[in-house]
Design an enzyme around this catalytic site. Sequence first.
Site, PDB file in Angstrom:
ATOM      1  N   GLY B  13       0.840  -1.194   0.000  1.00  0.00           N
ATOM      2  CA  GLY B  13       0.000   0.000   0.000  1.00  0.00           C
ATOM      3  C   GLY B  13       0.873   1.240   0.000  1.00  0.00           C
ATOM      4  N   GLY B  18       1.304   3.747   4.371  1.00  0.00           N
ATOM      5  CA  GLY B  18       2.357   2.959   3.743  1.00  0.00           C
ATOM      6  C   GLY B  18       3.618   3.776   3.508  1.00  0.00           C
ATOM      7  N   PHE B 117     -13.354  21.429  14.219  1.00  0.00           N
ATOM      8  CA  PHE B 117     -13.841  20.236  13.525  1.00  0.00           C
ATOM      9  C   PHE B 117     -14.769  19.478  14.459  1.00  0.00           C
ATOM     10  CE2 PHE B 117     -12.925  17.514   9.830  1.00  0.00           C
ATOM     11  CZ  PHE B 117     -12.497  18.479   8.944  1.00  0.00           C
ATOM     12  N   GLN B 237     -18.240   4.130   9.285  1.00  0.00           N
ATOM     13  CA  GLN B 237     -18.735   5.506   9.393  1.00  0.00           C
ATOM     14  C   GLN B 237     -19.425   6.002   8.127  1.00  0.00           C
ATOM     15  OE1 GLN B 237     -15.920   9.108   9.761  1.00  0.00           O
ATOM     16  NE2 GLN B 237     -16.989   9.006  11.705  1.00  0.00           N
ATOM     17  N   HIS B 239     -20.404   9.444   6.594  1.00  0.00           N
ATOM     18  CA  HIS B 239     -20.159  10.884   6.748  1.00  0.00           C
ATOM     19  C   HIS B 239     -21.449  11.613   6.393  1.00  0.00           C
ATOM     20  CE1 HIS B 239     -18.497  14.873   6.200  1.00  0.00           C
ATOM     21  NE2 HIS B 239     -17.321  14.456   6.629  1.00  0.00           N
ATOM     22  N   LEU B 249     -17.354  13.620  -1.092  1.00  0.00           N
ATOM     23  CA  LEU B 249     -17.307  14.227   0.226  1.00  0.00           C
ATOM     24  C   LEU B 249     -17.304  15.751   0.185  1.00  0.00           C
ATOM     25  CD1 LEU B 249     -16.973  13.345   3.186  1.00  0.00           C
ATOM     26  CD2 LEU B 249     -14.555  13.867   2.933  1.00  0.00           C
ATOM     27  N   GLU B 252     -16.233  18.397   6.535  1.00  0.00           N
ATOM     28  CA  GLU B 252     -16.724  18.987   7.771  1.00  0.00           C
ATOM     29  C   GLU B 252     -16.195  20.404   7.965  1.00  0.00           C
ATOM     30  OE1 GLU B 252     -16.517  15.646  10.195  1.00  0.00           O
ATOM     31  OE2 GLU B 252     -16.185  16.783  12.020  1.00  0.00           O
ATOM     32  N   ARG B 283     -19.852  12.727  13.696  1.00  0.00           N
ATOM     33  CA  ARG B 283     -20.441  12.357  12.409  1.00  0.00           C
ATOM     34  C   ARG B 283     -21.611  11.383  12.535  1.00  0.00           C
ATOM     35  NH1 ARG B 283     -14.765  11.819   9.030  1.00  0.00           N
ATOM     36  NH2 ARG B 283     -14.436  14.065   8.889  1.00  0.00           N
ATOM     37  N   HIS B 370     -18.048   6.186   4.366  1.00  0.00           N
ATOM     38  CA  HIS B 370     -16.827   6.993   4.396  1.00  0.00           C
ATOM     39  C   HIS B 370     -15.607   6.304   4.982  1.00  0.00           C
ATOM     40  CE1 HIS B 370     -14.478  10.605   4.279  1.00  0.00           C
ATOM     41  NE2 HIS B 370     -14.356  10.678   5.589  1.00  0.00           N
ATOM     42  N   ARG B 412     -15.255   7.341  14.370  1.00  0.00           N
ATOM     43  CA  ARG B 412     -14.037   8.143  14.276  1.00  0.00           C
ATOM     44  C   ARG B 412     -14.363   9.629  14.251  1.00  0.00           C
ATOM     45  NH1 ARG B 412     -11.587  10.704  10.296  1.00  0.00           N
ATOM     46  NH2 ARG B 412     -12.503   9.670   8.483  1.00  0.00           N
ATOM     47  N   SER B 417      -8.404  10.314  11.020  1.00  0.00           N
ATOM     48  CA  SER B 417      -7.903   9.321  10.066  1.00  0.00           C
ATOM     49  C   SER B 417      -6.469   9.667   9.684  1.00  0.00           C
ATOM     50  CB  SER B 417      -8.769   9.267   8.813  1.00  0.00           C
ATOM     51  OG  SER B 417      -8.794  10.526   8.178  1.00  0.00           O
ATOM     52  N   LEU B 418      -6.231  10.972   9.463  1.00  0.00           N
ATOM     53  CA  LEU B 418      -4.875  11.395   9.097  1.00  0.00           C
ATOM     54  C   LEU B 418      -3.938  11.270  10.294  1.00  0.00           C
ATOM     55  CD1 LEU B 418      -5.703  14.445   6.770  1.00  0.00           C
ATOM     56  CD2 LEU B 418      -5.031  12.145   6.101  1.00  0.00           C
TER      57      LEU B 418
END
Lengths: 236, 597
Positions: B13, B18, B117, B237, B239, B249, B252, B283, B370, B412, B417-418
């Site tokens: 990945g 990755g 956020f 999830q 979104h 998307l 947010e 969310r 999402h 989440r 996620s980041l």
Amino acid sequence: MQIQLKIFRYNPEQDRKARFDVYSLDVDPTERVLDLLEEIKGFHDGSLAFRRSCAHGVCGSDAMRINGRNYLACKVLVRDLNTSEITVEPILGLPVIKDLIVDMTPFFDHYKAVLPYLINDEPLPADGKERLQSPEERERFDDTTKCILCAACTTACPPFWANGRYVGPAAIVNAHRFIYDSRDRGADRRLGILNDRDGVWRCRTVFNCTEACPRDIKITQAIAEVKRSLVSGKLE
Amino acid sequence: MTQNHQFEVVIVGGGGAGLMAAMYASRGAKTAVLSKLYPTRSHTGAAQGGVGAALGNLEEDHPEWHTYDTVKGSDYLGDQDAIEFMCQEAVQAVYDLEHMGLPFSRTPDGRIAQRPFGGHTNNITQKPVRRSCYAADRTGHMILQTLYQQCIKNQITFYDEFQVIDLMIENGAAAGVVAVELATGELHVFHAKAVVIATGGHGRVWEITSNAYAYTGDGVAMTLRRGIPAEDMEFFQFHPTGIIKLGILITEAVRGEGGILVNDKGERFMERYAPRVKDLASRDVISRAIYLEIREGRGIKGQRYVHLDVRPETVNKFAEIDGRTRPDGTPYRVTAQEILSKIPDITDFCQTYLGIDPVEQLIPIQPTAHYAMGGIPTDKYGRVVVDENNTVLPGLYSAGECACVSVHGANRLGTNSLVDLIVFGKYAGIHAAEFAAGAAFQPLPADPLDYTRQQIDRLRAGDGAEKVAQLSKEMKSVMFDDVGVFRTEQGLHTALDKVRELKDRFCHVNVSDQGKIFNMELMSAWELGNLLDLAEVTAVAALARTESRGAHAREDYPQRDDANWLKHSLAWLEDGAVRLGYKPVTVTKYEPKERTY
């Protein structure tokens, strides 16, 4: 609406030369050209090969020549083309491998040649935090940070078609992104690389790149700025 | 002809996790990255709004607050030791990215800009806090580009457009992977001491999705077939704000900048569901609220969507009502120009796909599939753990969306996620290299290609009565209707019956393209097999969990049930059937309590 879709086909394992397959489809004008290709692959001819991933114009996989102009297939809707005849071909100037898939290796080699990464060996801030950069300094190179390496610009460029050694607009865009970043110290090296017969001077200011860019980057202007820096010796 | 390769660490990945793993693993081990796409095509690049880290550049903030918000956001299903680790490490990881050259947007004094956020709060006032570090609305794009640039600088070895099909395990430890080179159709064996799986999510299971075509759960499906369980798969999830029908998307951050959701009567309905933070609730909470509005006939024109309103007059009206201020204490007021400068990509999406201008017109939105909270079970070092006792499988690592640490639990938070992929990508890479330094290569299996050939031969052997695209369409439809935002026992049974029927019909799929070069039809068929496996596991785990928690909302069991269900699910695929097990949640500082926003 009823449309006629012509798709470039070439399978090196079977075909001695390329051909066009033609399909009549009933489509919604708001469908993406990518949706049409998916429809063909899913329900008419599974062997059709093309690249795609995000399907909304940010990953850069599906640059194609659509009615004679470079687009991302996921970012152009049927209604945008203002015609019921749609022709899809691979982007020009890179070797076709199969159907709409071209060999991207020369493109990425040009990209890598301009040192597309931050160069700065100075010590980091003593507090370990971020290097400071004013909003104005950040804005200076904002436009060229948008590049997604889709190759729509480079493969729309007549000088690149004529001479594949030319680094091409996308590589210059990515050099620009670092040359004008106030944190970077590699501008001289990049400008040296671009101040070459196969560097920026092959650009003939045709504006094809700017028209083709799906991210609306002012590419011709970015190239002109690099040329100006080469002449003036200043990073303005 | 088969080609053989040997690396100490192989990373599967080329997205954010990755590439982060590659950067750190390559410092101590001979490393290669295998990706089915060119790395810059990876879905990390689609992330928009930002990466959360308590830098405190604009107002008071602390990693402890980020930790608590994440625990609460997870509906207490996240492992608190791992969450604390992630939120502490997020700060350094964001500075690392800046040092690598990431062009963050900036504050007037030149620091990394931050914005509010959903679910991120000042723990004292409980009001939204500016924690999301951003680069306009293309933060994921900038992370992906920056990491790829650094990989070029560090001369990392890449195998682009290699589809990994199988994981080799020998003597109970990772031994490498088998991959198809898409350009030639050749099979390649990658012998390795350590394997890092970072293949992303599986949102293509659902009809309306924000996810890339590539998001077919390859890593999770591959490990399931090799006897490794998948954790918490019932939690996926949705979104709240995807572009109607397309699912693309709308970040947010649009609400972070002051946008609000309105129903057909023009009401700001989130006031009723989350009185304190309203449109910046978590969310799961907002997606359910939208469904309830639609169900009660308040969707726009009675249809299945609502509006997102980010016109400056609306933003300013509600900023005044909410008493929102800027960091210097002055009232928060914006112009159309300011909004457009904060969300240029969203503006572009609205113009391209809807033909509207978001500062003048309303954006029609509906919840969109999402993010996978569940995935390959790991500990906080990225090591894959394979049972109820968290037994480590030596040499196997996983990070990013395909992994389940678990830091997201049942839901989440935006930006996490980041955070997940930079922090755990980094540590998976570090630990994989450390492991490789002290380990020998496992022997290769007698016939490393055996299982890969079996899988491919089966896809070529069907009678052709079924089409991949048709089966895919039917799967997405039933999963969106019955294993979506709301679930019931009856609906889950319907979905499960349907998915099992589709799996039977999948045996009849025939790949018409008999060629080797870029046989995308064969690959799409293989990917559909992955999606069907994950759809089944998701539905089985969702049917078993008789409570509502985070993104898993059971209408027949509307309450959270900590006495019986404060635990992670583990699902094994055994002889074509799903077996479930459970393991405890790690609770350190924060006792579960009712979750309101």
